[in-house]
Scaffold this motif. Structure first.
Motif, PDB file in Angstrom:
ATOM      1  N   PHE A 175       0.823  -1.205   0.000  1.00  0.00           N
ATOM      2  CA  PHE A 175       0.000   0.000   0.000  1.00  0.00           C
ATOM      3  C   PHE A 175       0.862   1.262   0.000  1.00  0.00           C
ATOM      4  CE2 PHE A 175      -2.393   3.365   2.101  1.00  0.00           C
ATOM      5  CZ  PHE A 175      -3.546   3.379   1.346  1.00  0.00           C
ATOM      6  N   PHE A 176       1.857   1.313   0.869  1.00  0.00           N
ATOM      7  CA  PHE A 176       2.681   2.519   0.947  1.00  0.00           C
ATOM      8  C   PHE A 176       3.593   2.682  -0.257  1.00  0.00           C
ATOM      9  CE2 PHE A 176       1.675   2.154   5.560  1.00  0.00           C
ATOM     10  CZ  PHE A 176       0.934   3.322   5.619  1.00  0.00           C
ATOM     11  N   ILE A 177       4.061   1.582  -0.835  1.00  0.00           N
ATOM     12  CA  ILE A 177       4.826   1.681  -2.073  1.00  0.00           C
ATOM     13  C   ILE A 177       3.941   2.225  -3.192  1.00  0.00           C
ATOM     14  CG2 ILE A 177       5.951   0.328  -3.889  1.00  0.00           C
ATOM     15  CD1 ILE A 177       7.070  -1.460  -1.661  1.00  0.00           C
ATOM     16  N   GLY A 178       2.693   1.761  -3.257  1.00  0.00           N
ATOM     17  CA  GLY A 178       1.762   2.251  -4.262  1.00  0.00           C
ATOM     18  C   GLY A 178       1.429   3.721  -4.096  1.00  0.00           C
ATOM     19  N   VAL A 179       1.181   4.142  -2.877  1.00  0.00           N
ATOM     20  CA  VAL A 179       0.877   5.562  -2.629  1.00  0.00           C
ATOM     21  C   VAL A 179       2.087   6.431  -2.945  1.00  0.00           C
ATOM     22  CG1 VAL A 179       0.350   7.247  -0.829  1.00  0.00           C
ATOM     23  CG2 VAL A 179      -0.949   5.129  -0.965  1.00  0.00           C
ATOM     24  N   PHE A 180       3.273   5.981  -2.526  1.00  0.00           N
ATOM     25  CA  PHE A 180       4.493   6.739  -2.817  1.00  0.00           C
ATOM     26  C   PHE A 180       4.720   6.836  -4.326  1.00  0.00           C
ATOM     27  CE2 PHE A 180       9.089   6.888  -3.575  1.00  0.00           C
ATOM     28  CZ  PHE A 180       9.394   8.087  -2.936  1.00  0.00           C
ATOM     29  N   GLY A 181       4.528   5.742  -5.033  1.00  0.00           N
ATOM     30  CA  GLY A 181       4.701   5.757  -6.481  1.00  0.00           C
ATOM     31  C   GLY A 181       3.692   6.646  -7.176  1.00  0.00           C
ATOM     32  N   PHE A 182       2.462   6.650  -6.695  1.00  0.00           N
ATOM     33  CA  PHE A 182       1.441   7.497  -7.313  1.00  0.00           C
ATOM     34  C   PHE A 182       1.733   8.971  -7.100  1.00  0.00           C
ATOM     35  CE2 PHE A 182      -2.644   9.690  -7.444  1.00  0.00           C
ATOM     36  CZ  PHE A 182      -3.119   9.253  -8.668  1.00  0.00           C
ATOM     37  N   VAL A 183       2.221   9.324  -5.918  1.00  0.00           N
ATOM     38  CA  VAL A 183       2.474  10.730  -5.598  1.00  0.00           C
ATOM     39  C   VAL A 183       3.730  11.244  -6.298  1.00  0.00           C
ATOM     40  CG1 VAL A 183       3.042  12.294  -3.697  1.00  0.00           C
ATOM     41  CG2 VAL A 183       1.228  10.623  -3.427  1.00  0.00           C
ATOM     42  N   THR A 184       4.746  10.419  -6.436  1.00  0.00           N
ATOM     43  CA  THR A 184       6.031  10.906  -6.947  1.00  0.00           C
ATOM     44  C   THR A 184       6.194  10.781  -8.452  1.00  0.00           C
ATOM     45  OG1 THR A 184       7.069   8.766  -6.529  1.00  0.00           O
ATOM     46  CG2 THR A 184       7.202  10.427  -4.780  1.00  0.00           C
ATOM     47  N   ARG A 185       5.462   9.915  -9.111  1.00  0.00           N
ATOM     48  CA  ARG A 185       5.658   9.695 -10.546  1.00  0.00           C
ATOM     49  C   ARG A 185       4.817  10.658 -11.367  1.00  0.00           C
ATOM     50  NH1 ARG A 185      10.235   6.894 -10.663  1.00  0.00           N
ATOM     51  NH2 ARG A 185      10.107   5.159  -9.241  1.00  0.00           N
ATOM     52  N   ARG A 186       5.309  11.011 -12.544  1.00  0.00           N
ATOM     53  CA  ARG A 186       4.569  11.847 -13.477  1.00  0.00           C
ATOM     54  C   ARG A 186       4.236  11.094 -14.754  1.00  0.00           C
ATOM     55  NH1 ARG A 186       2.028  13.963 -10.606  1.00  0.00           N
ATOM     56  NH2 ARG A 186       3.131  14.569  -8.785  1.00  0.00           N
ATOM     57  N   ASN A 187       4.641   9.838 -14.843  1.00  0.00           N
ATOM     58  CA  ASN A 187       4.336   8.997 -15.990  1.00  0.00           C
ATOM     59  C   ASN A 187       3.002   8.308 -15.731  1.00  0.00           C
ATOM     60  OD1 ASN A 187       4.233   7.060 -17.947  1.00  0.00           O
ATOM     61  ND2 ASN A 187       6.356   6.429 -17.725  1.00  0.00           N
ATOM     62  N   LEU A 188       2.103   8.331 -16.699  1.00  0.00           N
ATOM     63  CA  LEU A 188       0.765   7.781 -16.501  1.00  0.00           C
ATOM     64  C   LEU A 188       0.784   6.272 -16.291  1.00  0.00           C
ATOM     65  CD1 LEU A 188      -1.199   9.876 -19.134  1.00  0.00           C
ATOM     66  CD2 LEU A 188      -1.335  10.048 -16.662  1.00  0.00           C
TER      67      LEU A 188
ATOM     68  N   ARG B 264      -2.817  11.606 -28.941  1.00  0.00           N
ATOM     69  CA  ARG B 264      -3.128  13.015 -29.201  1.00  0.00           C
ATOM     70  C   ARG B 264      -1.962  13.955 -28.917  1.00  0.00           C
ATOM     71  NH1 ARG B 264      -8.070  16.477 -29.155  1.00  0.00           N
ATOM     72  NH2 ARG B 264      -7.315  18.514 -28.503  1.00  0.00           N
ATOM     73  N   PHE B 265      -1.221  13.722 -27.817  1.00  0.00           N
ATOM     74  CA  PHE B 265      -0.192  14.664 -27.389  1.00  0.00           C
ATOM     75  C   PHE B 265       1.227  14.140 -27.544  1.00  0.00           C
ATOM     76  CE2 PHE B 265      -3.912  15.851 -24.783  1.00  0.00           C
ATOM     77  CZ  PHE B 265      -4.085  17.118 -25.273  1.00  0.00           C
ATOM     78  N   ASN B 266       1.415  12.886 -27.977  1.00  0.00           N
ATOM     79  CA  ASN B 266       2.730  12.265 -28.124  1.00  0.00           C
ATOM     80  C   ASN B 266       3.545  12.308 -26.837  1.00  0.00           C
ATOM     81  OD1 ASN B 266       2.317  11.573 -30.804  1.00  0.00           O
ATOM     82  ND2 ASN B 266       3.027  13.555 -31.522  1.00  0.00           N
ATOM     83  N   SER B 267       2.858  12.183 -25.726  1.00  0.00           N
ATOM     84  CA  SER B 267       3.503  12.186 -24.422  1.00  0.00           C
ATOM     85  C   SER B 267       2.648  11.390 -23.451  1.00  0.00           C
ATOM     86  CB  SER B 267       3.675  13.612 -23.908  1.00  0.00           C
ATOM     87  OG  SER B 267       4.206  13.605 -22.610  1.00  0.00           O
ATOM     88  N   ASP B 268       3.327  10.718 -22.513  1.00  0.00           N
ATOM     89  CA  ASP B 268       2.595   9.986 -21.484  1.00  0.00           C
ATOM     90  C   ASP B 268       2.815  10.615 -20.113  1.00  0.00           C
ATOM     91  OD1 ASP B 268       5.207   9.308 -21.263  1.00  0.00           O
ATOM     92  OD2 ASP B 268       4.841   7.190 -20.873  1.00  0.00           O
ATOM     93  N   LYS B 269       3.106  11.885 -20.097  1.00  0.00           N
ATOM     94  CA  LYS B 269       3.302  12.615 -18.845  1.00  0.00           C
ATOM     95  C   LYS B 269       1.995  13.260 -18.401  1.00  0.00           C
ATOM     96  CE  LYS B 269       7.714  11.901 -19.021  1.00  0.00           C
ATOM     97  NZ  LYS B 269       8.109  10.621 -18.540  1.00  0.00           N
ATOM     98  N   VAL B 270       1.872  13.470 -17.106  1.00  0.00           N
ATOM     99  CA  VAL B 270       0.658  14.065 -16.553  1.00  0.00           C
ATOM    100  C   VAL B 270       0.487  15.504 -17.021  1.00  0.00           C
ATOM    101  CG1 VAL B 270      -0.500  14.679 -14.399  1.00  0.00           C
ATOM    102  CG2 VAL B 270       0.762  12.550 -14.571  1.00  0.00           C
ATOM    103  N   ASN B 271       1.582  16.193 -17.243  1.00  0.00           N
ATOM    104  CA  ASN B 271       1.495  17.597 -17.651  1.00  0.00           C
ATOM    105  C   ASN B 271       0.800  17.758 -19.013  1.00  0.00           C
ATOM    106  OD1 ASN B 271       2.897  18.166 -15.354  1.00  0.00           O
ATOM    107  ND2 ASN B 271       4.872  18.277 -16.383  1.00  0.00           N
TER     108      ASN B 271
END
Length: 102
Positions: free
Chosen positions: A15-28, A88-95
């Motif tokens: 659970f904590f690895i998943g939460v940490f990964g979700f908060v810190t990553r910007r790749n979808l 559509r955007f040629n990117s898999d980043k959250v931005n």
């Protein structure tokens, strides 16, 4: 026989690895994998609590199977959305999703 506490520790760690990964990553895709880790932690808790509280019944295991099915459907929809964003955007980043606001 593995004690139930080991399953709880494993579940908390996932659970904590998943939460940490979700908060810190910007790749979808990495964020989707992190969400799946959190859902797997919930599945382990369902099964472990069923074994601890009601060892003769199977309600926790049926909830785990239901949760796995919902997780599979959620992953399929999320991958379809991610592929559409990448197309559509040629990117898999959250931005890149912020461009969808306007």
């Amino acid at each position: 026989m593995v004690p139930v506490e080991c399953y709880f520790v494993l579940s908390a760690l996932l659970f904590f690895i998943g939460v940490f990964g979700f908060v810190t990553r910007r790749n979808l895709i990495a964020m989707l994998i992190s969400v799946e880790l959190v859902l797997n932690a919930v599945d382990i808790n369902f099964a472990a609590f069923n074994r601890l509280l009601h060892p003769d019944q199977l309600e926790g295991f049926f909830m785990t199977l239901f949760s796995v099915g919902v997780s599979a459907a959620e992953a399929a929809v999320a991958i379809a959305i991610i592929l559409n964003v990448y197309h559509r955007f040629n990117s898999d980043k959250v931005n890149s999703i912020q461009n969808l606001k306007y």
